[in-house]
Design an enzyme around this catalytic site. Structure first.
Site, PDB file in Angstrom:
ATOM      1  N   LYS A 259       0.705  -0.380 -10.248  1.00  0.00           N
ATOM      2  CA  LYS A 259       1.730   0.670 -10.385  1.00  0.00           C
ATOM      3  C   LYS A 259       3.111   0.027 -10.443  1.00  0.00           C
ATOM      4  O   LYS A 259       3.300  -1.095  -9.970  1.00  0.00           O
ATOM      5  CB  LYS A 259       1.627   1.721  -9.277  1.00  0.00           C
ATOM      6  CG  LYS A 259       1.652   1.206  -7.862  1.00  0.00           C
ATOM      7  CD  LYS A 259       1.380   2.360  -6.885  1.00  0.00           C
ATOM      8  CE  LYS A 259       1.442   1.870  -5.442  1.00  0.00           C
ATOM      9  NZ  LYS A 259       1.042   2.861  -4.464  1.00  0.00           N
TER      10      LYS A 259
ATOM     11  N   HIS B 218       3.293   2.811   8.154  1.00  0.00           N
ATOM     12  CA  HIS B 218       2.648   1.492   8.083  1.00  0.00           C
ATOM     13  C   HIS B 218       2.749   0.789   9.447  1.00  0.00           C
ATOM     14  O   HIS B 218       1.783   0.185   9.908  1.00  0.00           O
ATOM     15  CB  HIS B 218       3.326   0.606   7.028  1.00  0.00           C
ATOM     16  CG  HIS B 218       3.150   1.084   5.611  1.00  0.00           C
ATOM     17  ND1 HIS B 218       4.208   1.422   4.803  1.00  0.00           N
ATOM     18  CD2 HIS B 218       2.037   1.256   4.853  1.00  0.00           C
ATOM     19  CE1 HIS B 218       3.758   1.794   3.613  1.00  0.00           C
ATOM     20  NE2 HIS B 218       2.442   1.712   3.611  1.00  0.00           N
TER      21      HIS B 218
ATOM     22  N   ARG C  25      -4.863   8.655   5.510  1.00  0.00           N
ATOM     23  CA  ARG C  25      -4.023   9.766   5.955  1.00  0.00           C
ATOM     24  C   ARG C  25      -4.724  11.096   5.677  1.00  0.00           C
ATOM     25  O   ARG C  25      -5.656  11.453   6.351  1.00  0.00           O
ATOM     26  CB  ARG C  25      -2.658   9.679   5.271  1.00  0.00           C
ATOM     27  CG  ARG C  25      -1.862   8.431   5.684  1.00  0.00           C
ATOM     28  CD  ARG C  25      -0.749   8.135   4.734  1.00  0.00           C
ATOM     29  NE  ARG C  25      -1.274   7.960   3.388  1.00  0.00           N
ATOM     30  CZ  ARG C  25      -0.582   8.021   2.276  1.00  0.00           C
ATOM     31  NH1 ARG C  25       0.692   8.288   2.338  1.00  0.00           N
ATOM     32  NH2 ARG C  25      -1.149   7.823   1.120  1.00  0.00           N
TER      33      ARG C  25
HETATM   34  N1  COA Z   1       2.039   5.330   6.222  1.00  0.00           N
HETATM   35  C1  COA Z   1       2.782   5.681   5.202  1.00  0.00           C
HETATM   36  N2  COA Z   1       2.388   5.535   3.935  1.00  0.00           N
HETATM   37  C2  COA Z   1       1.190   5.020   3.729  1.00  0.00           C
HETATM   38  C3  COA Z   1       0.348   4.618   4.757  1.00  0.00           C
HETATM   39  C4  COA Z   1       0.819   4.806   6.064  1.00  0.00           C
HETATM   40  N3  COA Z   1       0.102   4.497   7.115  1.00  0.00           N
HETATM   41  N4  COA Z   1      -0.797   4.149   4.238  1.00  0.00           N
HETATM   42  C5  COA Z   1      -0.662   4.239   2.916  1.00  0.00           C
HETATM   43  N5  COA Z   1       0.530   4.760   2.607  1.00  0.00           N
HETATM   44  C6  COA Z   1       1.032   5.100   1.287  1.00  0.00           C
HETATM   45  C7  COA Z   1       1.926   4.071   0.700  1.00  0.00           C
HETATM   46  O1  COA Z   1       3.234   4.287   1.143  1.00  0.00           O
HETATM   47  C8  COA Z   1       1.741   4.329  -0.754  1.00  0.00           C
HETATM   48  O2  COA Z   1       2.541   5.404  -1.119  1.00  0.00           O
HETATM   49  P1  COA Z   1       3.095   5.599  -2.607  1.00  0.00           P
HETATM   50  O3  COA Z   1       1.928   5.544  -3.536  1.00  0.00           O
HETATM   51  O4  COA Z   1       3.728   6.932  -2.525  1.00  0.00           O
HETATM   52  O5  COA Z   1       4.081   4.519  -2.870  1.00  0.00           O
HETATM   53  C9  COA Z   1       0.280   4.763  -0.860  1.00  0.00           C
HETATM   54  O6  COA Z   1      -0.055   5.215   0.410  1.00  0.00           O
HETATM   55  C10 COA Z   1      -0.691   3.693  -1.176  1.00  0.00           C
HETATM   56  O7  COA Z   1      -0.071   2.464  -1.013  1.00  0.00           O
HETATM   57  P2  COA Z   1      -0.622   1.158  -0.359  1.00  0.00           P
HETATM   58  O8  COA Z   1      -1.262   1.390   0.948  1.00  0.00           O
HETATM   59  O9  COA Z   1       0.526   0.218  -0.375  1.00  0.00           O
HETATM   60  O10 COA Z   1      -1.741   0.759  -1.282  1.00  0.00           O
HETATM   61  P3  COA Z   1      -1.711   0.603  -2.825  1.00  0.00           P
HETATM   62  O11 COA Z   1      -2.729   1.546  -3.282  1.00  0.00           O
HETATM   63  O12 COA Z   1      -0.371   0.705  -3.392  1.00  0.00           O
HETATM   64  O13 COA Z   1      -2.131  -0.904  -2.978  1.00  0.00           O
HETATM   65  C11 COA Z   1      -3.634  -2.731  -2.785  1.00  0.00           C
HETATM   66  C12 COA Z   1      -3.387  -1.268  -2.632  1.00  0.00           C
HETATM   67  C13 COA Z   1      -2.398  -3.576  -2.659  1.00  0.00           C
HETATM   68  C14 COA Z   1      -4.545  -3.047  -1.633  1.00  0.00           C
HETATM   69  C15 COA Z   1      -4.300  -2.922  -4.134  1.00  0.00           C
HETATM   70  O14 COA Z   1      -3.464  -2.508  -5.175  1.00  0.00           O
HETATM   71  C16 COA Z   1      -4.683  -4.359  -4.334  1.00  0.00           C
HETATM   72  O15 COA Z   1      -5.565  -4.834  -3.647  1.00  0.00           O
HETATM   73  N6  COA Z   1      -4.030  -5.051  -5.270  1.00  0.00           N
HETATM   74  C17 COA Z   1      -4.358  -6.434  -5.617  1.00  0.00           C
HETATM   75  C18 COA Z   1      -5.318  -6.502  -6.818  1.00  0.00           C
HETATM   76  C19 COA Z   1      -6.675  -6.070  -6.368  1.00  0.00           C
HETATM   77  O16 COA Z   1      -7.395  -6.801  -5.727  1.00  0.00           O
HETATM   78  N7  COA Z   1      -7.002  -4.837  -6.716  1.00  0.00           N
HETATM   79  C20 COA Z   1      -8.217  -4.219  -6.245  1.00  0.00           C
HETATM   80  C21 COA Z   1      -9.300  -4.367  -7.227  1.00  0.00           C
HETATM   81  S1  COA Z   1     -10.283  -2.925  -7.077  1.00  0.00           S
END
Ligand code: COA
Length: 160
Positions: A41, A17, A90
């Site tokens: 989640k 990140h 990724r």
């Molecule tokens: N380096 C390391 N890990 C990374 C990364 C990076 N550069 N980019 C993404 N990841 C990983 C995260 O660690 C995470 O891993 P995990 O699932 O093993 O824990 C995974 O990729 C995805 O996580 P993240 O990037 O945090 O996104 P998310 O999918 O968990 O959350 C939101 C996405 C927060 C943007 C989304 O849930 C959201 O917008 N929530 C609010 C409600 C909403 O508006 N929803 C959308 C309606 S469609």
């Protein structure tokens, strides 16, 4: 001003990140890291703690703000006057999920564009769940997470 929103769960924030954020601040005037309360989640680390780790791990990055949010991410983007949503892309496995997220967000708020940044090769397969699993099993995490997260896992292990 070109402002970008970088939303995520950050459960916990990793060097992957940070790698994305360090690239992003070179491209935008201001970047806002937004830790989501609701992500669909189960999270392992409380939101307040996830936020603290984000703040402490990003002190060296200029033009970056850190905040948390609940509700729709596009509504936050609109409120903060960010027309750019930033996501890290990724491996190929990320693509389908990211595409559906970007298209859904676009459908709700057409003015918001999602921009994907690719992390450096060494962080390509890193994820927060992998970090949590390694922490549970006692692996060394220095190559994967920033110092405040290392300290967090050290302290929580001692408290158990
Ligand atoms: N380096 C390391 N890990 C990374 C990364 C990076 N550069 N980019 C993404 N990841 C990983 C995260 O660690 C995470 O891993 P995990 O699932 O093993 O824990 C995974 O990729 C995805 O996580 P993240 O990037 O945090 O996104 P998310 O999918 O968990 O959350 C939101 C996405 C927060 C943007 C989304 O849930 C959201 O917008 N929530 C609010 C409600 C909403 O508006 N929803 C959308 C309606 S469609």
């Amino acid at each position: 001003m070109h402002r970008a929103l970088y939303p995520g769960t950050f459960d916990p924030i990793t060097l992957g990140h940070l790698n994305i954020l360090e690239k992003a601040v070179r491209l935008f005037d201001e970047v806002i890291l937004a830790g989501a309360d609701y992500t669909g989640k189960n999270t392992s680390i409380q939101l307040e703690e996830r936020l603290r780790l984000c703040v402490e791990s990003t002190r060296h990055i200029p033009n970056l703000k850190v905040l948390s949010f609940s509700g729709l991410v596009v509504e936050l983007a609109e409120k903060l006057e960010c027309n750019t949503m930033l996501r890290g892309l990724r491996a190929v496995s990320d693509f389908e999920y990211e595409l559906s997220l970007a298209l859904t967000n676009k459908k709700i708020k057409p003015q918001i564009e999602t921009v994907f940044l690719v992390p450096s090769l060494k962080y390509m397969y890193l994820s927060s769940s992998m970090v949590r699993q390694m922490a549970d099993l006692g692996a060394h995490l220095e190559d994967f997470v920033p110092e405040p997260v290392l300290q967090y896992f050290h302290d929580t292990k001692r408290a158990r």
